[in-house]
Design an enzyme around this catalytic site. Structure first.
Site, PDB file in Angstrom:
ATOM      1  N   PHE A  27       0.968  -0.630   0.217  1.00 54.31           N
ATOM      2  CA  PHE A  27      -0.119  -0.205   0.034  1.00 54.31           C
ATOM      3  C   PHE A  27       0.942   1.316  -0.213  1.00 54.31           C
ATOM      4  O   PHE A  27       0.474   2.073  -0.028  1.00 54.31           O
ATOM      5  CB  PHE A  27      -1.153   0.216   1.316  1.00 54.31           C
ATOM      6  CG  PHE A  27      -1.923   0.752   0.930  1.00 54.31           C
ATOM      7  CD1 PHE A  27      -3.282   0.420   0.100  1.00 54.31           C
ATOM      8  CD2 PHE A  27      -2.301   1.987   1.728  1.00 54.31           C
ATOM      9  CE1 PHE A  27      -3.957   0.693  -0.015  1.00 54.31           C
ATOM     10  CE2 PHE A  27      -3.303   2.659   1.246  1.00 54.31           C
ATOM     11  CZ  PHE A  27      -4.248   2.878   0.577  1.00 54.31           C
TER      12      PHE A  27
ATOM     13  N   LYS B   4       9.316  -4.310 -10.467  1.00 53.43           N
ATOM     14  CA  LYS B   4      10.295  -5.580 -11.169  1.00 53.43           C
ATOM     15  C   LYS B   4      11.347  -6.606 -10.899  1.00 53.43           C
ATOM     16  O   LYS B   4      11.657  -7.189 -11.789  1.00 53.43           O
ATOM     17  CB  LYS B   4      10.976  -4.006 -12.008  1.00 53.43           C
ATOM     18  CG  LYS B   4      10.355  -2.811 -13.170  1.00 53.43           C
ATOM     19  CD  LYS B   4      11.334  -1.770 -12.785  1.00 53.43           C
ATOM     20  CE  LYS B   4      11.088  -0.679 -13.463  1.00 53.43           C
ATOM     21  NZ  LYS B   4      10.721  -0.365 -12.218  1.00 53.43           N
TER      22      LYS B   4
ATOM     23  N   GLY C 291      10.808  15.980  -8.210  1.00 50.18           N
ATOM     24  CA  GLY C 291       9.722  14.881  -8.463  1.00 50.18           C
ATOM     25  C   GLY C 291      10.286  13.759  -8.988  1.00 50.18           C
ATOM     26  O   GLY C 291      10.229  12.152  -9.397  1.00 50.18           O
TER      27      GLY C 291
ATOM     28  N   GLU D 246      14.828   9.963  -8.220  1.00 46.28           N
ATOM     29  CA  GLU D 246      15.137  10.029  -6.885  1.00 46.28           C
ATOM     30  C   GLU D 246      16.293  10.814  -5.562  1.00 46.28           C
ATOM     31  O   GLU D 246      16.896  11.191  -6.966  1.00 46.28           O
ATOM     32  CB  GLU D 246      14.666   8.263  -7.084  1.00 46.28           C
ATOM     33  CG  GLU D 246      14.077   7.770  -6.773  1.00 46.28           C
ATOM     34  CD  GLU D 246      13.796   6.284  -7.198  1.00 46.28           C
ATOM     35  OE1 GLU D 246      14.809   5.517  -5.956  1.00 46.28           O
ATOM     36  OE2 GLU D 246      13.079   5.474  -8.242  1.00 46.28           O
TER      37      GLU D 246
ATOM     38  N   ASP E 222      18.678   1.012 -14.364  1.00 44.02           N
ATOM     39  CA  ASP E 222      16.625   0.744 -14.580  1.00 44.02           C
ATOM     40  C   ASP E 222      16.645   0.839 -15.772  1.00 44.02           C
ATOM     41  O   ASP E 222      16.063  -0.270 -16.767  1.00 44.02           O
ATOM     42  CB  ASP E 222      16.602   2.196 -13.773  1.00 44.02           C
ATOM     43  CG  ASP E 222      15.073   2.200 -14.624  1.00 44.02           C
ATOM     44  OD1 ASP E 222      14.072   1.504 -13.852  1.00 44.02           O
ATOM     45  OD2 ASP E 222      14.368   3.210 -15.465  1.00 44.02           O
TER      46      ASP E 222
ATOM     47  N   LYS F  17      14.386  -2.511 -18.076  1.00 43.92           N
ATOM     48  CA  LYS F  17      13.617  -2.416 -18.373  1.00 43.92           C
ATOM     49  C   LYS F  17      13.980  -3.572 -19.984  1.00 43.92           C
ATOM     50  O   LYS F  17      13.106  -3.854 -20.069  1.00 43.92           O
ATOM     51  CB  LYS F  17      13.234  -1.044 -18.504  1.00 43.92           C
ATOM     52  CG  LYS F  17      12.191  -0.679 -17.899  1.00 43.92           C
ATOM     53  CD  LYS F  17      11.974   0.902 -17.143  1.00 43.92           C
ATOM     54  CE  LYS F  17      11.688   1.169 -16.330  1.00 43.92           C
ATOM     55  NZ  LYS F  17      12.024   3.275 -16.402  1.00 43.92           N
TER      56      LYS F  17
END
Lengths: 341, 341
Positions: free
Chosen positions: B11, B125, B206, B209, B220, B224
């Site tokens: 959550f 991921k 934003g 990070e 990253d 992917k």
């Protein structure tokens, strides 16, 4: 291994390309998707071929429409109903050319196949333009698939993305370069070549048809816009709802002016929502360099979907030869039967 | 109306966004897809919520992770196995953050859910990078769906297009701008802003990070690329198979030089087939204006698939906020249950 019966309706350029794609991909379909497509019938206007395994016939890959009666299993006068009676239920692959207003002759065939519990993969635009929503509802009621990637951009998987990838988002608009012929002509005009000469070149290269009216007057774009809007929004627009302007009234000066300013003129099909009302239009538009479809040149096509939760999503592609349409038909069938994640 | 039980694992930002999307789209899902998603459980590391209809709880839309224990149905220490025992089979929506090497903690949860006949929609991921092929095979054996649009580009429906729209074609290569943060930084550098300043701006907005290493070092993008290559080719590459170079060693002079020549430097993830051997790499590349990804600026992402029968197909999009990931999860679930054409 999952066997699936395939009945092919029409043996023109797309139908023949589909047959060749079936031949070429047989082993890959088995290995990757656990799927064995059995071509059980090929129907033409003069009769049809009905056999256990048409793909195994030696001269099939090179056969023209005129050669079909010489293949094993030919029955003069064989019609769709005969075949639907005799073959185990599977998928009807429709590769006819049909009227954009009435959808015929393909529409009647598709209706009969769906009503009898056959899946349908359609390559012609007529039935979708004339009765897309109704056909989708009929398929749903019958619990079968009705797919039409071959009719809505072929190698540009616009229907897939609009229906499946954007499911759950609300599509609030779309904008597309949907006709390769006009885009080719505009790209050449942008390079300083007059309309007539660019059109002649397109015809020489087999891009434009000998009667290019449907393309350059914007009708082909309008039909594709109509079909995509109806299926993505589950709406029921008619062709008469689309405001259409083609590229024939564009002057070389207008195109040259855009080029001088670093811009481009493109024929855009647009679905817009203004104050809650949806409107469909086709017209030449001046695109700035930042526009998502600015780079779509030559025979390429492209479409941008504007959505609420996913923002804009753009798709560019466009092999629009029969092989692209055939690959789209095959993809639809794999989606019906194959083990896809 | 088809009811489907949903169990939400995690959550955090994506899990909360998913809950809000469920709340916002309830009536649309019923009308358009005949689908009623019943949120039966929300699991966090400290326990979980288990109730007949969590979506009907009044303060759910605004709840943070800390608020969950105050909602009706909270059980301290409640775990996934308890929930899988008590709830009718449906779909597990995985929104954890997990290790890229081991895939944990999400991997174990996903394995247990698949083994017990639950569909899984995954947003993280790690499990895909660590064991994507194995998970796809497990799902197939169990006869359930394992989908992961939320983990592979979110609002860029790259997995959909690669797996479904290009089914039946052979993907021979791909090329993608897969990381919004580096693309934002490169776009700003192109405008003359130094790397450090562009990075600081991305962090302020934003986009990046506080520890931007994973993005700017190319990791990253590599993850992917790895996931997409594995699922599209059904291959089993490991992260160590990807040759990775980030953007940290790019000099302002290099970027300025490209800009002066009307070109752009982009961080590209690439799958290439050379003499039958497939190779994965991540590195900055100079793109010419005609390149299909040339226009992909700022936080946008894009990918081109090169295929045999369909030619190149490019997809550009990219809302990469939690709402985009949530919409992608919802889309995956609709594809499992909803009546889609």
């Amino acid at each position: 291994m999952r066997p699936a019966a395939v009945v092919l309706l029409g043996f023109g350029r797309v139908g023949r390309a589909f047959t060749r794609v079936l031949l070429d991909t047989r082993s890959r379909l088995r290995e990757r998707y656990g799927l064995q497509l059995k071509l059980r019938a090929i129907l033409t206007s003069r009769g049809g071929l009905l056999a256990e395994d048409i793909l195994s016939q030696p001269r099939l890959g090179e056969a023209s429409r005129e050669d079909v009666p010489a293949l094993s299993g030919w029955r003069p006068g064989l019609g769709l109903d005969d075949v639907l009676d005799k073959v185990e239920r599977g998928v009807l692959v429709e590769c006819l050319s049909s009227d954009l207003g009435t959808g015929e002759p393909a529409l009647g065939f598709i209706r009969r196949a769906l009503a009898r519990g056959w899946h349908v993969a359609a390559a012609s635009k007529g039935p979708l333009a004339a009765a897309g929503k109704n056909l989708m509802e009929s398929a749903r009621r019958a619990g079968v698939f009705f797919r039409f990637s071959g009719a809505t951009g072929a190698a540009l998987p616009a229907a897939d993305v609009g229906i499946r990838s954007l499911a759950g988002s609300q599509v609030i608009g779309l904008e597309g370069i949907l006709n390769g012929t006009t885009n080719f002509i505009l790209t050449r005009m942008q390079e300083g070549i007059p309309f007539e000469q660019a059109l002649a070149e397109a015809q020489r290269r087999g891009i434009a048809e000998s009667d290019p009216g449907r393309d350059v007057e914007g009708l082909d774009t309008a039909v594709k816009l109509l079909i995509l809007s109806n299926v993505v929004l589950e709406a029921d627009f008619k062709l008469s709802d689309v405001k259409v302007e083609g590229i024939t009234r564009l002057s070389p000066a207008q195109v040259a002016q855009a080029a001088r300013e670093g811009k481009k003129i493109k024929l855009l099909g647009r679905l817009e929502t203004k104050e809650g009302v949806q409107a469909l239009s086709v017209a030449p538009a001046v695109l700035e360099p930042g526009h998502p479809l600015f780079q779509v040149d030559g025979v390429e096509k492209g479409i941008t979907f504007f959505t609420d939760t996913m923002g804009p999503v753009t798709l560019i592609g466009g092999r629009s030869d029969p092989r692209g349409a055939a690959a789209a038909l095959l993809k639809d069938i794999i989606g019906m039967y194959g083990r896809l994640t």
